[in-house]
Design a protein around this motif. Sequence first.
Motif, PDB file in Angstrom:
ATOM      1  N   GLY A   3       0.793  -1.219   0.000  1.00 16.44           N
ATOM      2  CA  GLY A   3       0.000   0.000   0.000  1.00 16.44           C
ATOM      3  C   GLY A   3       0.828   1.273   0.000  1.00 16.44           C
ATOM      4  N   ASN A   4       0.143   2.374   0.298  1.00 13.61           N
ATOM      5  CA  ASN A   4       0.768   3.703   0.359  1.00 13.61           C
ATOM      6  C   ASN A   4       0.418   4.363   1.681  1.00 13.61           C
ATOM      7  N   MET A   5       1.412   5.017   2.287  1.00 18.16           N
ATOM      8  CA  MET A   5       1.108   5.861   3.433  1.00 18.16           C
ATOM      9  C   MET A   5       0.618   7.171   2.856  1.00 18.16           C
ATOM     10  N   GLU A   6      -0.579   7.562   3.272  1.00 21.28           N
ATOM     11  CA  GLU A   6      -1.189   8.803   2.790  1.00 21.28           C
ATOM     12  C   GLU A   6      -1.128   9.858   3.877  1.00 21.28           C
ATOM     13  N   TYR A   7      -0.656  11.034   3.494  1.00 23.52           N
ATOM     14  CA  TYR A   7      -0.654  12.196   4.381  1.00 23.52           C
ATOM     15  C   TYR A   7      -1.637  13.191   3.784  1.00 23.52           C
ATOM     16  N   ASN A   8      -2.669  13.516   4.551  1.00 20.64           N
ATOM     17  CA  ASN A   8      -3.749  14.366   4.044  1.00 20.64           C
ATOM     18  C   ASN A   8      -3.850  15.655   4.845  1.00 20.64           C
ATOM     19  N   GLN A   9      -4.102  16.725   4.128  1.00 25.19           N
ATOM     20  CA  GLN A   9      -4.235  18.053   4.718  1.00 25.19           C
ATOM     21  C   GLN A   9      -5.491  18.694   4.150  1.00 25.19           C
ATOM     22  N   LYS A  10      -6.507  18.864   4.982  1.00 27.35           N
ATOM     23  CA  LYS A  10      -7.777  19.441   4.537  1.00 27.35           C
ATOM     24  C   LYS A  10      -7.635  20.956   4.409  1.00 27.35           C
ATOM     25  N   LEU A  11      -8.259  21.514   3.355  1.00 25.67           N
ATOM     26  CA  LEU A  11      -8.220  22.952   3.093  1.00 25.67           C
ATOM     27  C   LEU A  11      -9.611  23.431   2.700  1.00 25.67           C
ATOM     28  N   ASN A  12      -9.875  24.714   2.904  1.00 24.32           N
ATOM     29  CA  ASN A  12     -11.128  25.234   2.350  1.00 24.32           C
ATOM     30  C   ASN A  12     -10.887  25.478   0.857  1.00 24.32           C
ATOM     31  N   LEU A  13     -11.952  25.500   0.092  1.00 25.88           N
ATOM     32  CA  LEU A  13     -11.833  25.563  -1.365  1.00 25.88           C
ATOM     33  C   LEU A  13     -11.139  26.828  -1.873  1.00 25.88           C
ATOM     34  N   PRO A  14     -11.495  28.031  -1.392  1.00 30.71           N
ATOM     35  CA  PRO A  14     -10.794  29.228  -1.896  1.00 30.71           C
ATOM     36  C   PRO A  14      -9.283  29.184  -1.609  1.00 30.71           C
ATOM     37  N   GLU A  15      -8.920  28.662  -0.435  1.00 28.09           N
ATOM     38  CA  GLU A  15      -7.507  28.533  -0.072  1.00 28.09           C
ATOM     39  C   GLU A  15      -6.802  27.579  -1.046  1.00 28.09           C
ATOM     40  N   ALA A  16      -7.415  26.445  -1.315  1.00 28.10           N
ATOM     41  CA  ALA A  16      -6.835  25.460  -2.236  1.00 28.10           C
ATOM     42  C   ALA A  16      -6.680  26.041  -3.637  1.00 28.10           C
ATOM     43  N   GLU A  17      -7.715  26.739  -4.108  1.00 30.02           N
ATOM     44  CA  GLU A  17      -7.651  27.338  -5.443  1.00 30.02           C
ATOM     45  C   GLU A  17      -6.544  28.370  -5.533  1.00 30.02           C
ATOM     46  N   SER A  18      -6.324  29.120  -4.460  1.00 34.18           N
ATOM     47  CA  SER A  18      -5.251  30.110  -4.427  1.00 34.18           C
ATOM     48  C   SER A  18      -3.884  29.427  -4.518  1.00 34.18           C
ATOM     49  N   TYR A  19      -3.706  28.342  -3.763  1.00 33.51           N
ATOM     50  CA  TYR A  19      -2.434  27.601  -3.827  1.00 33.51           C
ATOM     51  C   TYR A  19      -2.207  27.038  -5.221  1.00 33.51           C
ATOM     52  N   LEU A  20      -3.252  26.497  -5.839  1.00 32.38           N
ATOM     53  CA  LEU A  20      -3.112  25.945  -7.186  1.00 32.38           C
ATOM     54  C   LEU A  20      -2.727  27.038  -8.182  1.00 32.38           C
ATOM     55  N   GLU A  21      -3.393  28.180  -8.082  1.00 32.36           N
ATOM     56  CA  GLU A  21      -3.119  29.287  -8.997  1.00 32.36           C
ATOM     57  C   GLU A  21      -1.677  29.781  -8.851  1.00 32.36           C
ATOM     58  N   LYS A  22      -1.214  29.888  -7.612  1.00 32.40           N
ATOM     59  CA  LYS A  22       0.147  30.373  -7.349  1.00 32.40           C
ATOM     60  C   LYS A  22       1.193  29.268  -7.466  1.00 32.40           C
ATOM     61  N   GLN A  23       0.732  28.013  -7.629  1.00 32.15           N
ATOM     62  CA  GLN A  23       1.604  26.841  -7.669  1.00 32.15           C
ATOM     63  C   GLN A  23       2.505  26.807  -6.438  1.00 32.15           C
ATOM     64  N   LYS A  24       1.863  26.966  -5.290  1.00 31.71           N
ATOM     65  CA  LYS A  24       2.528  26.916  -3.982  1.00 31.71           C
ATOM     66  C   LYS A  24       1.851  25.844  -3.142  1.00 31.71           C
ATOM     67  N   LEU A  25       2.492  25.449  -2.042  1.00 33.22           N
ATOM     68  CA  LEU A  25       1.911  24.484  -1.112  1.00 33.22           C
ATOM     69  C   LEU A  25       1.746  25.117   0.259  1.00 33.22           C
ATOM     70  N   PRO A  26       0.676  24.758   0.977  1.00 35.94           N
ATOM     71  CA  PRO A  26       0.487  25.288   2.323  1.00 35.94           C
ATOM     72  C   PRO A  26       1.437  24.620   3.317  1.00 35.94           C
ATOM     73  N   GLN A  27       1.741  25.323   4.390  1.00 34.30           N
ATOM     74  CA  GLN A  27       2.519  24.729   5.480  1.00 34.30           C
ATOM     75  C   GLN A  27       1.692  23.600   6.086  1.00 34.30           C
ATOM     76  N   GLY A  28       2.381  22.592   6.604  1.00 32.36           N
ATOM     77  CA  GLY A  28       1.657  21.508   7.253  1.00 32.36           C
ATOM     78  C   GLY A  28       2.315  20.159   7.029  1.00 32.36           C
ATOM     79  N   VAL A  29       1.558  19.112   7.289  1.00 31.44           N
ATOM     80  CA  VAL A  29       2.073  17.752   7.292  1.00 31.44           C
ATOM     81  C   VAL A  29       2.679  17.332   5.950  1.00 31.44           C
ATOM     82  N   VAL A  30       2.120  17.785   4.835  1.00 34.64           N
ATOM     83  CA  VAL A  30       2.641  17.359   3.529  1.00 34.64           C
ATOM     84  C   VAL A  30       4.051  17.902   3.311  1.00 34.64           C
ATOM     85  N   LEU A  31       4.261  19.200   3.552  1.00 36.33           N
ATOM     86  CA  LEU A  31       5.613  19.764   3.407  1.00 36.33           C
ATOM     87  C   LEU A  31       6.586  19.126   4.401  1.00 36.33           C
TER      88      LEU A  31
END
Length: 189
Positions: A71-99
């Motif tokens: 299998g795969n170890m999955e690390y998940n970070q929940k975001l609100n939709l506007p925040e996620a869209e902003s990260y996608l547009e800027k091609q940046k990642l939020p601070q947190g478990v994934v980074l």
Amino acid sequence: MKHLEIELKTLLKKEDYDHLKEQFSHIQPVLQKNYYIDTPDFQLREKKVAMRMRTFSDWAELTLKVPQTVGNMEYNQKLNLPEAESYLEKQKLPQGVVLEELAKIGILSQDWFVLGCLATIRYEMETSIGLMALDESHYFDHTDYELELEVTDHEKGKADFQKFLEENQITYQKTPSKLIRFIKSMKKC
């Protein structure tokens, strides 16, 4: 949040998908959009890890998948939709478990690249053999159909999945991940 994902899957012919959809007729489908992310020099792919931002109608989730023996170890970070869209547009990642997990495997990049989007119409239900998902995915000019089963015991899950396929007269097809299928189609464009 992290968890071990053990998943079995098969690609389906359109007629098999239509047949199975009858078993999911009481389920409201969900549209999810998977935005696959890597560095411009494909450091994630090189380390065989996968990352996506999955958006739903009113929320999103950033996921890092790291292969394990099973299998795969999955690390998940929940975001609100506007925040996620902003990260996608800027091609940046939020601070947190994934980074944090990326740093642990030696990926310290600040440069991220959104490879593109794969949209899936998903019917998902808990069954006696595990969490089952019936997917219709669209990417580039391609549509495919897939059945996934998420289990906690790989060997038992494999036997249960095979039995389910036989009962529904579906031939198992070894199935690469959505990301791999997406990348192969991307290279053809």
